[in-house]
Design an enzyme around this catalytic site. Structure first.
Site, PDB file in Angstrom:
ATOM      1  N   ASN A 424       0.790  -1.343   0.110  1.00 32.09           N
ATOM      2  CA  ASN A 424       0.032   0.036  -0.021  1.00 32.09           C
ATOM      3  C   ASN A 424       0.912   1.175  -0.059  1.00 32.09           C
ATOM      4  O   ASN A 424       0.965   1.942  -1.083  1.00 32.09           O
ATOM      5  CB  ASN A 424      -1.165   0.063   1.112  1.00 32.09           C
ATOM      6  CG  ASN A 424      -2.054   1.073   0.985  1.00 32.09           C
ATOM      7  OD1 ASN A 424      -1.917   2.101   0.329  1.00 32.09           O
ATOM      8  ND2 ASN A 424      -3.187   0.645   1.609  1.00 32.09           N
ATOM      9  N   ASP A 425       1.287   1.418   0.966  1.00 31.99           N
ATOM     10  CA  ASP A 425       2.380   2.763   1.374  1.00 31.99           C
ATOM     11  C   ASP A 425       3.204   2.889   0.086  1.00 31.99           C
ATOM     12  O   ASP A 425       3.695   4.004  -0.350  1.00 31.99           O
ATOM     13  CB  ASP A 425       2.990   3.160   2.639  1.00 31.99           C
ATOM     14  CG  ASP A 425       1.851   3.387   3.913  1.00 31.99           C
ATOM     15  OD1 ASP A 425       0.524   3.911   3.270  1.00 31.99           O
ATOM     16  OD2 ASP A 425       1.880   2.775   4.944  1.00 31.99           O
ATOM     17  N   VAL A 426       3.863   1.836   0.098  1.00 32.34           N
ATOM     18  CA  VAL A 426       5.097   1.670  -1.020  1.00 32.34           C
ATOM     19  C   VAL A 426       4.759   2.049  -2.440  1.00 32.34           C
ATOM     20  O   VAL A 426       5.637   1.888  -3.177  1.00 32.34           O
ATOM     21  CB  VAL A 426       5.856   0.569  -0.824  1.00 32.34           C
ATOM     22  CG1 VAL A 426       6.503   0.481   0.458  1.00 32.34           C
ATOM     23  CG2 VAL A 426       5.189  -0.650  -1.279  1.00 32.34           C
ATOM     24  N   ILE A 427       3.476   2.015  -2.696  1.00 31.05           N
ATOM     25  CA  ILE A 427       2.866   2.380  -4.039  1.00 31.05           C
ATOM     26  C   ILE A 427       2.076   3.594  -4.065  1.00 31.05           C
ATOM     27  O   ILE A 427       1.365   3.562  -5.112  1.00 31.05           O
ATOM     28  CB  ILE A 427       2.412   1.154  -4.777  1.00 31.05           C
ATOM     29  CG1 ILE A 427       1.144   0.259  -3.908  1.00 31.05           C
ATOM     30  CG2 ILE A 427       3.417   0.151  -4.967  1.00 31.05           C
ATOM     31  CD1 ILE A 427      -0.089   0.654  -4.153  1.00 31.05           C
ATOM     32  N   ALA A 465       0.964   4.086   7.337  1.00 31.05           N
ATOM     33  CA  ALA A 465       0.960   5.575   7.516  1.00 31.05           C
ATOM     34  C   ALA A 465      -0.435   6.361   7.552  1.00 31.05           C
ATOM     35  O   ALA A 465      -0.386   7.655   7.726  1.00 31.05           O
ATOM     36  CB  ALA A 465       1.778   6.163   6.105  1.00 31.05           C
TER      37      ALA A 465
END
Length: 876
Positions: A424-427, A465
């Site tokens: 999620n956060d990393v994309i 996040a």
């Protein structure tokens, strides 16, 4: 007073000073050996930075530490201390238990815990050094002992908090105390004050005061570790773990200074430096400042940021049906079939779902269709650096397919499909636009640039996040397909859609009347009930055993019986084939020796030969004067159909032509020439798209076909297990049927009669063995009223406990016995061995064709009838 007295009597404290009397020769040996071991640790760490050598590097580090322990015991002359051996034995047992019990998904918190143990050990070393301190002890030794307590204690408590957060024992969100900065500063300053006070000889001369200061130092620094760790959010915890790893090394190095052990100083320094470098690398990867992370600034929720504008997907044409006309699953299948380049992005959701095997299977199927597949690895995907690499390497995904973010980001714009699995956060594109949020400025994988994006995430909630992901926005169905739910289940649905699309294309092919060799193989395998696979040296050369395992799995999932025929001289040494097949976890009980299996070929539907020649050559029975004449062979020719996956039609090592290669035998033998792995993949693809012709319209359906039709139409199903299921050991198939029904959105429950089986709870235990959830098992009184609202009741090996005669047949043993009201269900499927009465000896009216409509009797072994039912269900 009591604590001081106890600690002062610990027997091996004076041993720390034995090294002072070591001879010059012993000192030289010690320093040289210590230097070699330190270099070995450095080399091991270097090897662990590359996936190909990481296992060997880990082993080198472990052996180096073992030798370091031995060297320390020798140099300090403490081999004879029983307390040390007892402690090491306990540690060894704990280590073995951890290695066996801890799963890979739990490794991040395990690493955090081990960091804490390292800090705790250093703290104890500092405490013992201060307790054993002589009146003339140097200030350096006392100061380093105090610092070892300080750094070791905060490492211990900080690591425990980090491990607790990762293991969900503590909240993932940052915990901010009232006046948090004040408490942080206060505990830090007071801890350092105690360290300074412990240097003064006057204080050390008072045992009680010394004990109080040691305890205060440990408690205050421990409190500091807790206070700084609790305000770090779950998303930043990997960086905190790396920092704590560094601190554990620093603590060890300081403890080494306190006890004058150069080896401990050197190794601790190596660990501290490598941990700090890793922390800096991860901070750069996330565009974080370490100080901000420790203060909890990056994890605190910022002001809600406006959504970035969705880019116009114009110019990105879609082949096939318009997205609006398809479900997300259908869109995924269509996109993947049209794609030439695919990038898979794994994340922590893949780890939670343990879906890496399914990811490997998807990769294999895509590559078998000629598509290019790569993996994009974000530095902080997962819960520690390299988490995704390890999980993918576990299922033998090649290292050269794993690409770091900086190496693959530019390729997304030329990629047809990006598949996101639990990330999620990393994309999240909001990292580029949403100022004031925790992820703003963090480098991400540019999946949005791909022509199509498939998102296999559990839900649409923000990541750790706490920032909404615009990829979840509605109105982007022509570009993004959302497959919400468990990653393993959504991947299965995608593969099913991908395969079914291939079937539709096959049916629409104008040349479908032309049967290629691979399609012929597919039809034979689809129609087969019993298959024997014959592996040979060609399988070994092609390293096709994983593909063989995959084919076996798919055949068995269709209810087919698969066995392996092993010739004594197949391969290059006795047992060669057994070893290769065991490597890919093919069960030993499926491997049959020649003498045992040869009579079975005449009753076999398909014999599949993979890279074997001389050992199946019928010329051995007829070609007098040739090297193989009279040699016992596997009688594959007796099978109804033979599929040969060999590289070419040349003779084997004996130089004798094989009549199985002769032309004019196409109705019996299919030749698939070429590399074994390639031909097997072609056969698997053909098997997936081939279907057995359906019975002509108007012809009466078989019981299993009726059962399959009813299950296909059902919304609710109740399964009733009985002793016949236990006798047949069919519980695994029951679980498989349950899984397939639930994947289609059907409600499945189990009805447990109190006396089903041979003792109370018998059925519960058997079903729990195959991981059927407890909450699906319902007692009779809880489920009986639901039969009237159930579409299908499926009885597996139960008789008396479902016999309606219990309500009417006065004078019989079962009259008045409470039963499961299966006859109230709309349809009933009965998988029992025969139509004989149960143990009570009372005929069951459910077996009477005139009793009522809507009953299908599948007589025979429960495992076999369930297999037939599952196959029929899949065809509907």
């Amino acid at each position: 007073m009591i604590l001081s007295a106890i600690l002062s009597k610990i027997s091996f404290l004076p041993a720390l000073l034995v090294a002072e009397q070591a001879s010059t020769a012993e000192n030289i040996v010690y320093y040289v050996a210590a230097g070699i071991l330190t270099v070995a640790v450095l080399v091991g760490i270097s090897m662990m930075s590359r996936v190909e050598t990481s296992v060997a590097g880990n082993a080198m580090g472990a052996v180096s530490m073992l030798l370091a322990i031995v060297l320390t015991l020798w140099y300090f002359g403490i081999f004879s201390f029983i307390e040390l051996w007892a402690a090491m034995l306990v540690g060894l047992l704990i280590g073995i238990l951890i290695a066996v019990k801890v799963k890979m998904i739990q490794m991040p918190q395990m690493v955090g815990l081990l960091n804490g143990f390292g800090g705790g050990a250093s703290m104890l070393a500092g405490i013992l050094t201060l307790i054993a301190a002589k009146p003339g002890e140097t200030v350096f030794s006392l100061a380093t002992a105090g610092l070892a307590i300080f750094v070791g204690s905060l490492t211990l408590t900080g690591s425990l908090v980090a491990a607790g957060k990762l293991h969900h024992l503590l909240p993932q969100r940052p915990i901010v105390l009232k006046k948090h900065p004040v408490w942080t500063a206060l505990t830090l300053i007071l801890s350092l004050v105690t360290v300074i006070l412990l240097v003064f000889p006057a204080i050390l001369a008072a045992p009680v005061l010394k004990a109080v200061l040691i305890i205060l130092c440990a408690l205050l620094s421990g409190a500091f570790g807790v206070i700084f760790a609790i305000r770090v959010g779950g998303a930043d915890m990997p960086i905190t773990i790396s920092l704590l790893n560094s601190l554990s090394g620093v603590a060890g190095s300081i403890a080494g200074m306190a006890i004058a052990d150069p080896l401990l100083v050197a190794v601790g320094g190596v660990v501290g430096a490598s941990g700090l470098l890793l922390t800096q690398i991860m901070c750069r990867a996330m565009n974080r400042k370490l100080f901000d992370i420790l203060l909890g600034k990056t994890s605190a929720a910022g002001k809600p940021a406006g959504r970035p504008k969705v880019p116009d997907p114009a110019g990105k044409e879609t082949k096939g049906l318009p997205a609006a006309a398809m479900s997300p699953g259908e869109s995924c299948g269509c996109w993947l079939r049209d794609a030439e380049r695919v990038i898979i992005v794994p994340g922590y959701g893949m780890a939670l779902s343990q879906a890496q095997s399914t990811v490997k299977q998807l990769m294999t199927e895509l590559e078998a269709a000629g598509k290019e597949v790569k993996f994009a690895i974000h530095p902080v995907a997962g819960r520690m650096p390299g988490h995704m690499n390890v999980l993918l390497a576990e299922v033998d995904i090649p290292y050269d397919k794993l690409y770091e973010m900086q190496d693959i980001n530019d390729e997304f714009k030329d990629t047809d499909v990006a598949i996101v699995i639990g990330a999620n956060d990393v994309i999240n594109p909001a990292a580029n636009t949403a100022e004031g949020t925790p992820i703003y400025g963090m480098p991400i994988l540019d999946v949005e640039d791909a022509k199509k994006v498939i998102m296999c995430n559990f839900d649409k909630l923000p990541g750790y996040a706490g920032v909404d992901n615009p990829l979840y926005d509605e109105g982007r169905e022509d570009h993004i397909a959302l497959m919400l739910g468990d990653a393993k289940e959504t991947l299965d649905a995608i593969m099913k859609s991908y395969r079914e699309g291939g079937l539709e294309r096959e049916e629409e092919d104008p040349d479908k009347g032309i049967l290629t060799p691979e399609l012929q193989c597919g039809f034979w395998l689809r129609e087969a009930e019993k298959i024997i696979i014959v592996p040979g040296y060609g399988m070994a050369l092609s390293q096709a055993q994983s593909t063989v395992k995959q084919l076996m799995t798919e055949l068995e999932q269709e209810g087919k019986q698969v066995e392996f025929a092993i010739h004594p001289v197949a391969g290059r040494m006795p047992g060669h084939m057994n070893v290769l097949l065991a490597e890919v976890d093919i069960p030993y009980d499926k491997l049959r020796e020649m003498d045992e299996i040869n009579p079975a070929f005449k009753e076999t539907d398909v014999a599949l030969i993979i890279g074997a020649n001389d050992v199946v050559n019928p010329a051995a029975n007829t070609a007098e004067g040739t090297p193989i004449y009279g040699m016992p062979i596997l009688d594959v020719e007796d099978a109804r159909h033979v599929i040969i996956c060999n590289f070419d039609k040349l003779p084997g090592y004996a130089g004798v032509d094989n009549p199985l290669y002769d032309e004019g035998r196409e109705d019996h033998v299919a030749l698939m020439l070429g590399d074994a792995k390639d031909t097997l993949n072609a056969i698997i693809q053909a098997f997936r798209v081939c279907q057995v012709p359906k019975a002509p319209a108007g012809e009466e359906s078989a019981p299993e076909e009726l059962g399959g039709k009813w299950l296909n139409e059902a919304r609710s199903v109740i399964i009733v297990p009985g002793y016949g299921m236990a006798l047949s050991q069919a519980q695994s198939l029951v679980k498989q049927l349950m899984t397939e029904l639930e994947q289609e959105g059907k409600e499945v429950k189990f009805a447990i009669h109190p006396v089903a089986g041979r003792m109370p709870g018998h059925m519960n235990v058997l079903l729990a063995e195959v991981d059927v959830p407890y909450d699906k098992l319902h007692e009779m009184q809880d489920v009986n009223e639901e039969f009237a609202k159930t579409d299908v009741a499926l009885i597996i090996g139960a008789n008396d406990v479902v016999n309606p005669a219990a309500n009417t047949a006065e004078g019989t043993p079962i009259y008045g016995m409470p039963i499961l009201n299966v006859e109230e269900a709309k349809h009933i499927i009965i998988c029992n061995f025969d139509k004989l009465p149960g143990y009570a000896g009372v005929d069951n009216p459910l077996y009477d064709e005139s009793y009522r409509s809507g009953i299908a009797l599948l007589l025979g072994d429960a495992k076999e009838t369930l297999n037939a039912l599952i196959r029929a269900y899949r065809k509907c």
